[in-house]
Design an enzyme around this catalytic site. Structure first.
Site, short mmCIF file in Angstrom:
data_model
loop_
_atom_site.label_atom_id
_atom_site.label_comp_id
_atom_site.label_asym_id
_atom_site.label_seq_id
_atom_site.Cartn_x
_atom_site.Cartn_y
_atom_site.Cartn_z
N GLU A 1 -5.06 0.72 0.10
CA GLU A 1 -4.86 -0.72 0.29
C GLU A 1 -5.00 -1.45 -1.05
O GLU A 1 -5.55 -0.90 -2.01
CB GLU A 1 -5.90 -1.25 1.28
N HIS B 1 0.83 -1.21 0.00
CA HIS B 1 0.00 0.00 0.00
C HIS B 1 0.86 1.26 0.00
O HIS B 1 2.00 1.26 0.47
CB HIS B 1 -1.04 0.00 1.13
C1 GLP Z 1 1.20 3.48 7.09
C2 GLP Z 1 1.13 4.82 6.36
C3 GLP Z 1 1.92 4.80 5.09
C4 GLP Z 1 3.30 4.22 5.35
C5 GLP Z 1 3.18 2.80 5.80
C6 GLP Z 1 4.51 2.16 6.11
O1 GLP Z 1 0.22 2.61 6.73
N1 GLP Z 1 -0.22 5.22 6.09
O2 GLP Z 1 2.00 6.11 4.56
O3 GLP Z 1 4.07 4.29 4.18
O4 GLP Z 1 2.42 2.78 6.99
O5 GLP Z 1 4.89 2.49 7.40
P1 GLP Z 1 6.32 2.32 8.01
O6 GLP Z 1 7.15 3.38 7.40
O7 GLP Z 1 6.14 2.55 9.49
O8 GLP Z 1 6.78 0.96 7.70
#
Ligand code: GLP
Length: 245
Positions: free
Chosen positions: A141, A136
Site C-alpha cells: 500500500e 499499490h
Molecule cells: C489486489 C491484488 C493486487 C492487484 C490489485 C488490482 O489488491 N493484491 O495484486 O493488482 O488488487 O486488482 P484488479 O486486477 O482486480 O483490479
C-alpha cells in the site's frame, strides 16, 4: 521502459500472453511471478487456451504468487490459492507442488520468513503485476518502503472496498494480507504490469509520469531495467499520446 497501449482488455491480455509465451518456448522450466485480481484473468485464459492447443507445457514451470489474505488459504473459496486453482492451475499441466503462495494461516511471521527464503533462492523470469487504484502493487500500500520484503500488511479501507466484489459482503473481506515486498518484486528479471479501465488511469499516470515516491508504490517500477506496461486505452487515458510502442 516499454509502454504498450491496446484497444481493450482482450488485446491487453493477448499482448501479455505473447511475452509469457516467448519465455515458455525458450525456457521450459521458467519461473513465473503471478498476480490475482480481475486484471490477469484474461492472460490466464490465453495461457489455458494455448496449453489446450498443445502449444506450451507447464510441467517444469514454477510459480510464485504475490500475496495471500490473512486467515484464508487452501480450501477457502476467496483465498488467492483457490483463485489461482480456479483460473489457471486446474486447467494446465503444472505440478501444484511447484506453485507457491505465502501462507495466510498459522504463524504469520514464519510464513513471511519462509516465503522470503524461497524468493531469495529463486530468480523470477517474469513478474506479472496488476495495479491498485491507489497505485499499490501486490498488497504494498502507499507508504510501503521500497526496501520491503515479504511482510504482513493492514489493507487500506479503499483496497478493502475495491476487493469486496470478490466476497459476499464487505465485512467478509480480510483486513490483513501477506505480500511480497517491493524489493522482492524488483528482483524479477522482467516485470509486466497490466492495467485496464478508467479507474486505473490515475494510478497509471502517477506510476509512469508522477514522482517516484512511496505514495505511489508502482512508481518505483520505472527504475527497473526491464519493465513493460500493457495498458488498455482507458487505463492509459491520462498519459499523453505518442508514447505507445
Ligand atoms: C489486489 C491484488 C493486487 C492487484 C490489485 C488490482 O489488491 N493484491 O495484486 O493488482 O488488487 O486488482 P484488479 O486486477 O482486480 O483490479
Amino acid at each position: 521502459m516499454n509502454i504498450i497501449i491496446t484497444k481493450n482488455y482482450d488485446q491487453m491480455s493477448s499482448e501479455a500472453y505473447n511475452i509469457v509465451k516467448e519465455l515458455l518456448i525458450k525456457k521450459n522450466n521458467a519461473v513465473l511471478g503471478l498476480a490475482t485480481g480481475s486484471t490477469p484473468k484474461g492472460l490466464y485464459k490465453n495461457m489455458i487456451d494455448d496449453y489446450k492447443k498443445g502449444a506450451v507445457s507447464y510441467k517444469n514451470v514454477c510459480t510464485y504468487n504475490l500475496d495471500e489474505y490473512v486467515g484464508l488459504g487452501k480450501g477457502d473459496k476467496q483465498s488467492y490459492r483457490e483463485f489461482m486453482r480456479a483460473y489457471l492451475f486446474n486447467h494446465i499441466d503444472i505440478d501444484l507442488n511447484n506453485t507457491h503462495l505465502p501462507s495466510g494461516k498459522g504463524d504469520l511471521q514464519k510464513a513471511c520468513d519462509d516465503y522470503n527464503k524461497k524468493l531469495e533462492a529463486e530468480k523470477i523470469d517474469i513478474q506479472i503485476l496488476g495495479i491498485g487504484a491507489n497505485g499499490h502493487i501486490a498488497f504494498n500500500e502507499p507508504g510501503t518502503s521500497f526496501d520491503s520484503v515479504t511482510h504482513i500488511v493492514n489493507l487500506t479501507p479503499k483496497t478493502i472496498r475495491d476487493n469486496a466484489r470478490f466476497f459476499d459482503k464487505l465485512s467478509d473481506v480480510p483486513t490483513q494480507a501477506i505480500t511480497m515486498g517491493i524489493a522482492n518484486i524488483m528482483k524479477a528479471k522482467k516485470i509486466v504490469l497490466m492495467a485496464s479501465g478508467e479507474n486505473k488511469a490515475n494510478a497509471v499516470y502517477n506510476a509512469i509520469k508522477g514522482e517516484i515516491t512511496t505514495s505511489c508504490p508502482a512508481s518505483i517500477l520505472r527504475t527497473h531495467s526491464d519493465v513493460t506496461y500493457i495498458l488498455d486505452e482507458q487505463a492509459a487515458s491520462k498519459l499523453k499520446l505518442g508514447e505507445s510502442k
